[in-house]
Design an enzyme around this catalytic site. Structure first.
Site, PDB file in Angstrom:
ATOM      1  N   PHE A  28      12.003 -28.682   0.181  1.00 16.16           N
ATOM      2  CA  PHE A  28      12.309 -29.825  -0.684  1.00 16.16           C
ATOM      3  C   PHE A  28      13.349 -29.420  -1.707  1.00 16.16           C
ATOM      4  CE2 PHE A  28       8.461 -27.749  -2.329  1.00 16.16           C
ATOM      5  CZ  PHE A  28       8.802 -27.475  -3.639  1.00 16.16           C
ATOM      6  N   TYR A  45      16.702 -18.430 -11.148  1.00 13.39           N
ATOM      7  CA  TYR A  45      15.464 -19.031 -11.660  1.00 13.39           C
ATOM      8  C   TYR A  45      14.453 -18.075 -12.289  1.00 13.39           C
ATOM      9  CZ  TYR A  45      17.357 -23.222  -9.643  1.00 13.39           C
ATOM     10  OH  TYR A  45      18.186 -24.286  -9.369  1.00 13.39           O
ATOM     11  N   SER A  77      18.817 -22.196  -4.243  1.00 11.90           N
ATOM     12  CA  SER A  77      20.062 -22.029  -3.489  1.00 11.90           C
ATOM     13  C   SER A  77      20.589 -20.605  -3.625  1.00 11.90           C
ATOM     14  CB  SER A  77      21.125 -23.011  -3.997  1.00 11.90           C
ATOM     15  OG  SER A  77      21.332 -22.799  -5.376  1.00 11.90           O
ATOM     16  N   ARG A  96      28.369 -23.830 -16.263  1.00 11.42           N
ATOM     17  CA  ARG A  96      28.253 -22.709 -17.223  1.00 11.42           C
ATOM     18  C   ARG A  96      28.525 -23.152 -18.665  1.00 11.42           C
ATOM     19  NH1 ARG A  96      26.985 -22.168 -12.874  1.00 11.42           N
ATOM     20  NH2 ARG A  96      27.341 -20.428 -11.446  1.00 11.42           N
TER      21      ARG A  96
HETATM   22  C1  LIG Z   1      23.217 -23.661 -10.290  1.00 14.84           C
HETATM   23  C2  LIG Z   1      23.783 -24.713 -11.260  1.00 14.84           C
HETATM   24  C3  LIG Z   1      22.831 -25.913 -11.296  1.00 14.84           C
HETATM   25  C4  LIG Z   1      23.882 -24.081 -12.649  1.00 14.84           C
HETATM   26  O1  LIG Z   1      24.218 -25.080 -13.607  1.00 14.84           O
HETATM   27  P1  LIG Z   1      24.950 -24.721 -15.016  1.00 14.84           P
HETATM   28  O2  LIG Z   1      24.902 -25.910 -15.875  1.00 14.84           O
HETATM   29  O3  LIG Z   1      26.255 -24.091 -14.722  1.00 14.84           O
HETATM   30  O4  LIG Z   1      23.949 -23.610 -15.606  1.00 14.84           O
HETATM   31  P2  LIG Z   1      23.804 -23.228 -17.166  1.00 14.84           P
HETATM   32  O5  LIG Z   1      25.157 -23.126 -17.791  1.00 14.84           O
HETATM   33  O6  LIG Z   1      22.843 -24.136 -17.862  1.00 14.84           O
HETATM   34  O7  LIG Z   1      23.157 -21.786 -17.024  1.00 14.84           O
HETATM   35  C5  LIG Z   1      21.782 -21.540 -17.294  1.00 14.84           C
HETATM   36  C6  LIG Z   1      21.525 -20.083 -17.080  1.00 14.84           C
HETATM   37  O8  LIG Z   1      21.562 -19.794 -15.686  1.00 14.84           O
HETATM   38  C7  LIG Z   1      22.561 -18.810 -15.401  1.00 14.84           C
HETATM   39  N1  LIG Z   1      23.173 -19.198 -14.128  1.00 14.84           N
HETATM   40  C8  LIG Z   1      23.722 -20.394 -13.831  1.00 14.84           C
HETATM   41  N2  LIG Z   1      24.152 -20.402 -12.556  1.00 14.84           N
HETATM   42  C9  LIG Z   1      23.848 -19.189 -12.062  1.00 14.84           C
HETATM   43  C10 LIG Z   1      24.066 -18.597 -10.782  1.00 14.84           C
HETATM   44  N3  LIG Z   1      24.639 -19.273  -9.788  1.00 14.84           N
HETATM   45  N4  LIG Z   1      23.612 -17.332 -10.598  1.00 14.84           N
HETATM   46  C11 LIG Z   1      23.022 -16.654 -11.612  1.00 14.84           C
HETATM   47  N5  LIG Z   1      22.804 -17.175 -12.844  1.00 14.84           N
HETATM   48  C12 LIG Z   1      23.230 -18.424 -13.058  1.00 14.84           C
HETATM   49  C13 LIG Z   1      23.522 -18.870 -16.554  1.00 14.84           C
HETATM   50  O9  LIG Z   1      24.177 -17.639 -16.733  1.00 14.84           O
HETATM   51  C14 LIG Z   1      22.601 -19.201 -17.723  1.00 14.84           C
HETATM   52  O10 LIG Z   1      21.923 -18.049 -18.144  1.00 14.84           O
HETATM   53  P3  LIG Z   1      21.366 -17.925 -19.665  1.00 14.84           P
HETATM   54  O11 LIG Z   1      21.007 -19.321 -20.132  1.00 14.84           O
HETATM   55  O12 LIG Z   1      20.156 -17.061 -19.510  1.00 14.84           O
HETATM   56  O13 LIG Z   1      22.472 -17.316 -20.456  1.00 14.84           O
HETATM   57  C15 LIG Z   1      25.193 -25.168 -10.812  1.00 14.84           C
HETATM   58  O14 LIG Z   1      26.022 -24.033 -10.706  1.00 14.84           O
HETATM   59  C16 LIG Z   1      25.225 -25.922  -9.471  1.00 14.84           C
HETATM   60  O15 LIG Z   1      25.125 -27.144  -9.448  1.00 14.84           O
HETATM   61  N6  LIG Z   1      25.400 -25.189  -8.344  1.00 14.84           N
HETATM   62  C17 LIG Z   1      25.522 -25.833  -6.995  1.00 14.84           C
HETATM   63  C18 LIG Z   1      24.241 -26.503  -6.551  1.00 14.84           C
HETATM   64  C19 LIG Z   1      23.057 -25.577  -6.644  1.00 14.84           C
HETATM   65  O16 LIG Z   1      23.093 -24.425  -6.252  1.00 14.84           O
HETATM   66  N7  LIG Z   1      21.962 -26.105  -7.206  1.00 14.84           N
HETATM   67  C20 LIG Z   1      20.716 -25.387  -7.358  1.00 14.84           C
HETATM   68  C21 LIG Z   1      19.804 -25.825  -6.280  1.00 14.84           C
HETATM   69  S1  LIG Z   1      18.325 -24.868  -6.255  1.00 14.84           S
END
Ligand SMILES: CC(C)(COP(=O)(O)OP(=O)(O)OC[C@H]1O[C@@H](n2cnc3c(N)ncnc32)[C@H](O)[C@@H]1OP(=O)(O)O)[C@@H](O)C(=O)NCCC(=O)NCCS
Length: 397
Positions: A397, A123, A118, A90
């Site tokens: 994938f 997205y 996930s 975040r």
């Molecule tokens: C999901 C993940 C990649 C997000 O990474 P992050 O660097 O914290 O995300 P960011 O800070 O760049 O956030 C980008 C945007 O997505 C939103 N966001 C991030 N994680 C989110 C979540 N779990 N649910 C809803 N929104 C989310 C943020 O609020 C932000 O919104 P904005 O830019 O419109 O204000 C991270 O939490 C993670 O690694 N999770 C575990 C693995 C996983 O689920 N990977 C995705 C596989 S499909």
């Protein structure tokens, strides 16, 4: 993100990427599995964020092609292994990596980007819409009786999975060529699947396999505590293969339950006397699409009805939207950017949801995700974007 920057991944980063993958998804992957997937990643297809010597953010894309309604295939960037370290979440790392990765995908000319998610809430903001639906079926086979009209074509053999890779691959190839949303599965991924690592078994047995000339099933047995056959892959190219494989599965006398992934168009309930025996225990998005090139994507697929309209597509993440004149006659479309007034307005993620025909324009309009148009034109939009073959993701994938 202020002091960190997005960079190309080098070979030296892969131990760090493997660790971040394990932490992000809660499981260590076999080095062979990682090596197999890497063969599908093009040069400059991985962007990461480092903090000191640690990889704290990663995102990659695979060079895929995806079948669209009508059977054409489009080059597709399949985004995968997205993770940010729990110490760095975040703070905008995902957004920064996605901005760079999608620029690379656009520069490389991919008309479509795709992923599996996930969590469902991440997205949409990046222009991705859920484009296929996966259901989970659970059948208490002790109560399953075949309907008198159900065919019994036979032709299924019990086989050892690792001896029949070429047969599975040939059947899958036919299946994915006709199934919107599916991509080719290259050799390294077949080898990895049939290597059948202990860590991939989820507490089940090694692979059991059923083979028909036009279909196959891969399943594992579980005891939880009753005996359950958990189908992980059910691929049938013809209705005969579909019913023959289900007859073999439902014929396993000492098994209580069969679970299997499927889709909303599954015919199995109609093949049984009592359709309630086939319980749908889950229904969830599977493949997500972001249309990178609206004209190329809309001209590639076929349509189920005529339509002449102007779509206004909003893309808040990048500037891939705009106003498009869409003219469909006899199942084929021409599409071009236009200055004319728009009839329908929608965000890019909604176009992704419509694209393979798994979600209906009428339902999206009822939810105000598609706006404008007369009831008659909405009906035409709804019919046109349907697909004769139900869309499915071929493999995750
Ligand atoms: C999901 C993940 C990649 C997000 O990474 P992050 O660097 O914290 O995300 P960011 O800070 O760049 O956030 C980008 C945007 O997505 C939103 N966001 C991030 N994680 C989110 C979540 N779990 N649910 C809803 N929104 C989310 C943020 O609020 C932000 O919104 P904005 O830019 O419109 O204000 C991270 O939490 C993670 O690694 N999770 C575990 C693995 C996983 O689920 N990977 C995705 C596989 S499909």
């Amino acid at each position: 993100m202020s002091t960190l920057s997005v960079q190309d991944a080098t070979d030296a980063d892969w131990p760090g990427i493997a660790l971040l993958t394990a932490v992000s998804f809660g499981a260590f992957w076999q080095p062979e599995t990682i090596a197999a997937w890497r063969t599908l990643m093009p040069e400059h297809g991985s962007v990461i964020v480092r903090d000191g010597g640690d990889v704290v953010g990663m995102t990659h894309y695979l060079d895929l092609e995806m079948t669209v309604p009508g059977g054409a295939t489009l080059p597709t960037a399949g985004i995968t292994w997205v993770g940010v370290a729990p110490t760095h979440r975040r703070r905008g790392l995902l957004r920064a990596m996605y901005t760079e990765l999608h620029q690379r995908i656009s520069d490389a000319g991919y008309p479509i980007a795709a992923l599996t998610a996930s969590e469902g809430g991440i997205y949409g903001r990046f222009g991705y819409g859920p484009a296929t639906v996966e259901t989970q079926l659970s059948i208490d086979r002790r109560f399953a009786r075949w309907h008198r009209d159900a065919p019994g074509p036979g032709g299924v053999r019990m086989v050892r999975a690792h001896d029949h890779r070429d047969a599975f691959a040939e059947i899958y190839e036919r299946y994915r060529r006709r199934t919107p949303g599916s991509s080719p599965r290259p050799s390294p991924l077949w080898e990895d699947l049939l290597a059948d690592w202990d860590s991939s078994r989820g507490g089940g047995t090694q692979w059991f396999a059923l083979l028909h000339p036009d279909g196959y099933v891969l399943y594992r047995m579980h005891r939880d505590p009753a005996k359950r056959a958990a189908v992980e892959e059910f691929t049938a190219v013809t209705p005969e293969a579909h019913v023959a494989l289900w007859r073999a599965l439902l014929g396993m006398d000492l098994v209580e339950t069969i679970t299997a992934p499927s889709h909303p168009g599954e015919p199995l309930p109609y093949l049984l006397d009592d359709s309630r025996v086939v319980r749908t225990t889950a229904s969830q998005d599977d493949l997500w699409l972001r249309i990178m090139d609206v004209v190329a994507a809309l001209e590639a697929r076929t349509y189920r009805g005529d339509l002449r309209t102007v779509l206004e597509i909003t893309d808040e993440f990048r500037c891939d939207g705009g106003r498009f004149a869409l003219d469909v006659t006899g199942g084929r479309a021409t599409c071009a950017r236009t200055e004319a007034d728009a009839e329908f307005t929608m965000d890019l993620d909604v176009l992704g949801s419509l694209y393979l025909g798994a979600h209906r324009a009428a339902d999206l309009a009822a939810a105000h995700r598609i706006r404008g148009g007369s009831p008659a034109q909405l009906r035409s939009l709804d019919i046109a974007f349907g697909s004769d073959v139900p869309a499915r993701l071929g493999y995750g994938f």
